[in-house]
Design a protein around this motif. Structure first.
Motif, PDB file in Angstrom:
ATOM      1  N   ALA A 107       0.829  -1.208   0.000  1.00  0.00           N
ATOM      2  CA  ALA A 107       0.000   0.000   0.000  1.00  0.00           C
ATOM      3  C   ALA A 107       0.862   1.256   0.000  1.00  0.00           C
ATOM      4  CB  ALA A 107      -0.928  -0.004   1.206  1.00  0.00           C
ATOM      5  N   ARG A 108       1.914   1.255   0.816  1.00  0.00           N
ATOM      6  CA  ARG A 108       2.800   2.418   0.865  1.00  0.00           C
ATOM      7  C   ARG A 108       3.558   2.575  -0.456  1.00  0.00           C
ATOM      8  NH1 ARG A 108       5.288   5.412   4.925  1.00  0.00           N
ATOM      9  NH2 ARG A 108       3.245   5.150   5.915  1.00  0.00           N
ATOM     10  N   PHE A 109       4.001   1.467  -1.040  1.00  0.00           N
ATOM     11  CA  PHE A 109       4.746   1.499  -2.297  1.00  0.00           C
ATOM     12  C   PHE A 109       3.881   2.056  -3.431  1.00  0.00           C
ATOM     13  CE2 PHE A 109       5.841  -0.682  -6.316  1.00  0.00           C
ATOM     14  CZ  PHE A 109       7.133  -0.195  -6.498  1.00  0.00           C
ATOM     15  N   LEU A 110       2.614   1.649  -3.459  1.00  0.00           N
ATOM     16  CA  LEU A 110       1.709   2.100  -4.528  1.00  0.00           C
ATOM     17  C   LEU A 110       1.081   3.453  -4.227  1.00  0.00           C
ATOM     18  CD1 LEU A 110      -0.108  -1.272  -5.319  1.00  0.00           C
ATOM     19  CD2 LEU A 110       1.754  -0.198  -6.608  1.00  0.00           C
ATOM     20  N   GLY A 111       1.313   3.954  -3.001  1.00  0.00           N
ATOM     21  CA  GLY A 111       0.765   5.252  -2.627  1.00  0.00           C
ATOM     22  C   GLY A 111      -0.705   5.217  -2.303  1.00  0.00           C
ATOM     23  N   SER A 112      -1.231   4.014  -2.011  1.00  0.00           N
ATOM     24  CA  SER A 112      -2.666   3.889  -1.718  1.00  0.00           C
ATOM     25  C   SER A 112      -2.958   3.890  -0.235  1.00  0.00           C
ATOM     26  CB  SER A 112      -3.210   2.592  -2.338  1.00  0.00           C
ATOM     27  OG  SER A 112      -2.535   1.467  -1.801  1.00  0.00           O
ATOM     28  N   ASP A 113      -1.954   4.134   0.615  1.00  0.00           N
ATOM     29  CA  ASP A 113      -2.173   4.112   2.070  1.00  0.00           C
ATOM     30  C   ASP A 113      -2.393   5.504   2.642  1.00  0.00           C
ATOM     31  OD1 ASP A 113       0.397   5.108   1.747  1.00  0.00           O
ATOM     32  OD2 ASP A 113       1.115   4.208   3.602  1.00  0.00           O
ATOM     33  N   GLN A 114      -2.408   6.507   1.780  1.00  0.00           N
ATOM     34  CA  GLN A 114      -2.495   7.868   2.289  1.00  0.00           C
ATOM     35  C   GLN A 114      -3.829   8.156   2.981  1.00  0.00           C
ATOM     36  OE1 GLN A 114       0.252   9.802   2.263  1.00  0.00           O
ATOM     37  NE2 GLN A 114       1.139   7.907   1.460  1.00  0.00           N
ATOM     38  N   GLN A 115      -4.900   7.461   2.585  1.00  0.00           N
ATOM     39  CA  GLN A 115      -6.209   7.696   3.177  1.00  0.00           C
ATOM     40  C   GLN A 115      -6.540   6.700   4.290  1.00  0.00           C
ATOM     41  OE1 GLN A 115      -8.045  10.389   2.466  1.00  0.00           O
ATOM     42  NE2 GLN A 115      -6.300  10.962   1.191  1.00  0.00           N
ATOM     43  N   HIS A 116      -5.568   5.892   4.674  1.00  0.00           N
ATOM     44  CA  HIS A 116      -5.797   4.917   5.732  1.00  0.00           C
ATOM     45  C   HIS A 116      -5.229   5.452   7.044  1.00  0.00           C
ATOM     46  CE1 HIS A 116      -7.370   2.089   2.919  1.00  0.00           C
ATOM     47  NE2 HIS A 116      -6.247   2.013   2.230  1.00  0.00           N
ATOM     48  N   TYR A 117      -6.072   5.488   8.068  1.00  0.00           N
ATOM     49  CA  TYR A 117      -5.689   6.046   9.355  1.00  0.00           C
ATOM     50  C   TYR A 117      -5.200   4.943  10.295  1.00  0.00           C
ATOM     51  CZ  TYR A 117      -8.262  10.049   7.553  1.00  0.00           C
ATOM     52  OH  TYR A 117      -8.706  11.092   6.775  1.00  0.00           O
ATOM     53  N   THR A 118      -4.430   5.347  11.279  1.00  0.00           N
ATOM     54  CA  THR A 118      -3.870   4.387  12.234  1.00  0.00           C
ATOM     55  C   THR A 118      -4.589   4.488  13.581  1.00  0.00           C
ATOM     56  OG1 THR A 118      -2.203   5.884  13.158  1.00  0.00           O
ATOM     57  CG2 THR A 118      -1.617   4.685  11.134  1.00  0.00           C
ATOM     58  N   LEU A 119      -4.344   3.481  14.410  1.00  0.00           N
ATOM     59  CA  LEU A 119      -4.980   3.442  15.728  1.00  0.00           C
ATOM     60  C   LEU A 119      -4.519   4.609  16.595  1.00  0.00           C
ATOM     61  CD1 LEU A 119      -6.687   2.029  17.875  1.00  0.00           C
ATOM     62  CD2 LEU A 119      -4.720   0.583  18.404  1.00  0.00           C
ATOM     63  N   ILE A 120      -3.235   4.898  16.592  1.00  0.00           N
ATOM     64  CA  ILE A 120      -2.719   5.994  17.420  1.00  0.00           C
ATOM     65  C   ILE A 120      -3.250   7.336  16.930  1.00  0.00           C
ATOM     66  CG2 ILE A 120      -0.635   7.114  18.292  1.00  0.00           C
ATOM     67  CD1 ILE A 120      -1.173   4.247  19.341  1.00  0.00           C
ATOM     68  N   TYR A 121      -3.391   7.471  15.607  1.00  0.00           N
ATOM     69  CA  TYR A 121      -3.969   8.705  15.072  1.00  0.00           C
ATOM     70  C   TYR A 121      -5.407   8.856  15.550  1.00  0.00           C
ATOM     71  CZ  TYR A 121      -5.394  12.333  11.778  1.00  0.00           C
ATOM     72  OH  TYR A 121      -5.858  13.500  11.233  1.00  0.00           O
ATOM     73  N   LEU A 122      -6.158   7.753  15.565  1.00  0.00           N
ATOM     74  CA  LEU A 122      -7.534   7.771  16.050  1.00  0.00           C
ATOM     75  C   LEU A 122      -7.587   8.192  17.517  1.00  0.00           C
ATOM     76  CD1 LEU A 122     -10.593   7.037  15.906  1.00  0.00           C
ATOM     77  CD2 LEU A 122      -9.933   4.681  16.468  1.00  0.00           C
ATOM     78  N   ILE A 123      -6.692   7.647  18.326  1.00  0.00           N
ATOM     79  CA  ILE A 123      -6.653   7.979  19.757  1.00  0.00           C
ATOM     80  C   ILE A 123      -6.370   9.473  19.950  1.00  0.00           C
ATOM     81  CG2 ILE A 123      -5.349   7.626  21.893  1.00  0.00           C
ATOM     82  CD1 ILE A 123      -4.998   4.690  21.010  1.00  0.00           C
ATOM     83  N   HIS A 124      -5.422   9.988  19.197  1.00  0.00           N
ATOM     84  CA  HIS A 124      -5.087  11.412  19.309  1.00  0.00           C
ATOM     85  C   HIS A 124      -6.244  12.292  18.817  1.00  0.00           C
ATOM     86  CE1 HIS A 124      -0.482  10.491  19.245  1.00  0.00           C
ATOM     87  NE2 HIS A 124      -1.066  10.207  20.396  1.00  0.00           N
ATOM     88  N   TYR A 125      -6.924  11.834  17.769  1.00  0.00           N
ATOM     89  CA  TYR A 125      -8.089  12.567  17.263  1.00  0.00           C
ATOM     90  C   TYR A 125      -9.176  12.618  18.332  1.00  0.00           C
ATOM     91  CZ  TYR A 125     -12.113  13.775  14.339  1.00  0.00           C
ATOM     92  OH  TYR A 125     -13.234  14.390  13.817  1.00  0.00           O
ATOM     93  N   HIS A 126      -9.427  11.481  18.976  1.00  0.00           N
ATOM     94  CA  HIS A 126     -10.431  11.412  20.046  1.00  0.00           C
ATOM     95  C   HIS A 126     -10.044  12.331  21.203  1.00  0.00           C
ATOM     96  CE1 HIS A 126     -12.048   9.659  23.818  1.00  0.00           C
ATOM     97  NE2 HIS A 126     -13.144   9.538  23.104  1.00  0.00           N
ATOM     98  N   LYS A 127      -8.771  12.323  21.547  1.00  0.00           N
ATOM     99  CA  LYS A 127      -8.283  13.151  22.655  1.00  0.00           C
ATOM    100  C   LYS A 127      -8.466  14.637  22.336  1.00  0.00           C
ATOM    101  CE  LYS A 127      -4.580  11.524  24.448  1.00  0.00           C
ATOM    102  NZ  LYS A 127      -3.168  11.151  24.705  1.00  0.00           N
ATOM    103  N   GLU A 128      -8.184  14.997  21.097  1.00  0.00           N
ATOM    104  CA  GLU A 128      -8.298  16.398  20.686  1.00  0.00           C
ATOM    105  C   GLU A 128      -9.756  16.866  20.657  1.00  0.00           C
ATOM    106  OE1 GLU A 128      -7.599  19.099  16.655  1.00  0.00           O
ATOM    107  OE2 GLU A 128      -6.587  17.171  16.843  1.00  0.00           O
ATOM    108  N   LYS A 129     -10.650  16.015  20.124  1.00  0.00           N
ATOM    109  CA  LYS A 129     -12.047  16.400  19.967  1.00  0.00           C
ATOM    110  C   LYS A 129     -12.845  16.288  21.255  1.00  0.00           C
ATOM    111  CE  LYS A 129     -11.581  17.233  15.590  1.00  0.00           C
ATOM    112  NZ  LYS A 129     -11.620  18.625  15.085  1.00  0.00           N
ATOM    113  N   MET A 130     -12.522  15.297  22.086  1.00  0.00           N
ATOM    114  CA  MET A 130     -13.322  15.024  23.275  1.00  0.00           C
ATOM    115  C   MET A 130     -12.687  15.539  24.564  1.00  0.00           C
ATOM    116  SD  MET A 130     -15.808  13.667  21.754  1.00  0.00           S
ATOM    117  CE  MET A 130     -16.806  13.196  23.167  1.00  0.00           C
ATOM    118  N   GLY A 131     -11.463  16.037  24.479  1.00  0.00           N
ATOM    119  CA  GLY A 131     -10.752  16.498  25.671  1.00  0.00           C
ATOM    120  C   GLY A 131     -11.496  17.560  26.459  1.00  0.00           C
ATOM    121  N   LYS A 132     -12.239  18.418  25.747  1.00  0.00           N
ATOM    122  CA  LYS A 132     -12.977  19.494  26.419  1.00  0.00           C
ATOM    123  C   LYS A 132     -14.434  19.119  26.671  1.00  0.00           C
ATOM    124  CE  LYS A 132     -10.045  23.149  24.510  1.00  0.00           C
ATOM    125  NZ  LYS A 132      -9.984  24.375  23.677  1.00  0.00           N
TER     126      LYS A 132
END
Length: 403
Positions: free
Chosen positions: A98-123
């Motif tokens: 996926a990385r070689f073909l450049g098709s992984d750019q729209q795939h999110y990771t677990l840690i990114y999800l956790i940080h997104y949740h922390k940013e949006k729900m922190g307040k």
């Protein structure tokens, strides 16, 4: 458990069905024994292919171009592998491709999800809730390291097997009991549901996982035990203060966080002309309207001249949660009550001994506690039923003895 990783690249050809003299060139990547092929979209003559060297023979312009393509592809694949390792992502044949073909750019990771949740729900979520999410995050990171030897993973790679594996990992931790494991799994399910709602994953791998909580015995004080604590005078003022605040909550049903934030503006005159507590629960933001019983009002009057109360807007000099529970353990030991009391036992005592046991309707108790569902309050009713059953058993014994 994986502690090391193997990675290799080779090149193969596959004959074209309609052109048996020609073949398509493929790069084969192998990670830990599992292989995947990537078409290089190059047609080459079979008679010029050297399978040992993985190159075209000869010095023709065609051979030079194909061999250059092979070298460039090999270098790019190694670079791709190294970048995944450097980013701490799980390296598999699929992620490399996926990385070689450049098709992984729209795939999110677990840690990114956790940080997104922390940013949006922190307040939005309370500090204690976010603190619990951080603990779950740390356990997920530990699991990734122990089971996959990585620090992150694409969300699309998380399946039901991963979910069961995380549960098994948590159960292997000596400090976690079943309900603690289920709490972390509950938070993990909520994170994956967020990813599903954001369309970051097509299918939620945790949807089939069922949470199984054990029923916990509810700790509360009987009428006699509550009286013992109320009548006991302690040598240390900290014990007396802590006891009084605990008793105050036994007669109001307030949890620790709400009584700590209780201010003078929250005491108002109700519809009956008496003093009421008008506030909102910190945990759920539910409106609370609690008439002050004489015992609770007496404690407020007792501390209205306390230095901490006089110098601020608070109603009671509440200690930290840790200190409060420490003093409670010392108090119960001093009055010889064989129960492991936490501050929340005051809320249980209010629901059982003070209200339901004295005939207050369960609907009223539910409103006083700030419950949004009557079924939540019915837990206390079952406790009262068990007390009635126990009392009736004692009565039967006495009657049988008389007979």
């Amino acid at each position: 458990m994986r502690t090391s990783q193997t990675f290799s690249i080779s090149f193969i050809i596959r004959k074209k069905k309609k052109q048996p003299e020609s073949a398509i060139l493929y790069a084969r990547i192998t990670v830990n024994g599992k292989s995947l092929e990537i078409s290089l979209k190059r047609t080459i003559p079979i008679d010029k292919w050297n399978p040992v060297a993985s190159k075209l023979t000869g010095n023709s312009s065609e051979s030079r171009l194909i061999n250059k393509k092979i070298d460039e592809t090999k270098a790019q694949l190694y670079k791709t592998h190294d970048s995944l390792v450097k980013e701490g992502l799980l390296v598999t044949t699929q992620t490399v491709k996926a990385r070689f073909l450049g098709s992984d750019q729209q795939h999110y990771t677990l840690i990114y999800l956790i940080h997104y949740h922390k940013e949006k729900m922190g307040k939005v979520l309370k500090y204690g809730t976010m603190k619990n999410y951080t603990t779950t995050e740390n356990y997920l990171k530990d699991f990734l390291k122990a089971q996959y030897n990585t620090s992150d993973i694409y969300l699309k790679q998380i399946d039901y097997q991963f979910t069961l594996g995380f549960e098994s990992f948590l159960r292997g931790l000596p400090r976690l009991q079943n309900n603690g494991v289920m709490k972390h799994m509950e938070r993990f399910k909520k994170l994956m549901r967020l990813a599903e709602d954001l369309d970051w994953i097509e299918k939620n791998p945790t949807k089939r996982f069922k949470l199984r909580f054990d029923q916990v015995d509810m700790v509360y004080l009987s009428k006699a035990e509550l009286q013992k604590i109320k009548e006991k005078e302690f040598k240390r003022s900290t014990h007396n203060i802590n006891r009084d605040i605990f008793v105050f909550c036994c007669y109001t049903g307030l949890p620790y966080g709400d009584v700590k934030e209780l201010k003078k503006k929250h005491i108002q005159i109700g519809v009956d002309g008496n003093k009421w507590i008008y506030t909102r629960r910190i945990k759920t933001n539910t409106m609370l309207r609690i008439p002050l019983l004489e015992e609770a009002e007496r404690i407020l009057e007792k501390y209205q001249d306390h230095p901490k109360v006089c110098s601020s807007d608070i109603l009671l000099p509440v200690y930290s949660n840790q200190k409060t529970n420490q003093y409670l353990r010392e108090i119960t030991k001093a009055v010889k009550i064989n129960k492991e009391l936490s501050f929340h036992a005051a809320r249980h005592t209010f629901a059982t001994t003070v209200t339901l046991a004295n005939g207050v309707p369960i609907e009223t108790v539910s409103k006083l506690l700030g419950h949004t569902k009557l079924s939540t309050t019915q837990i206390y009713a079952r406790v009262i039923d068990s007390k009635i059953s126990s009392d009736m058993d004692s009565l039967r014994i006495k009657l049988n003895n008389k007979n």
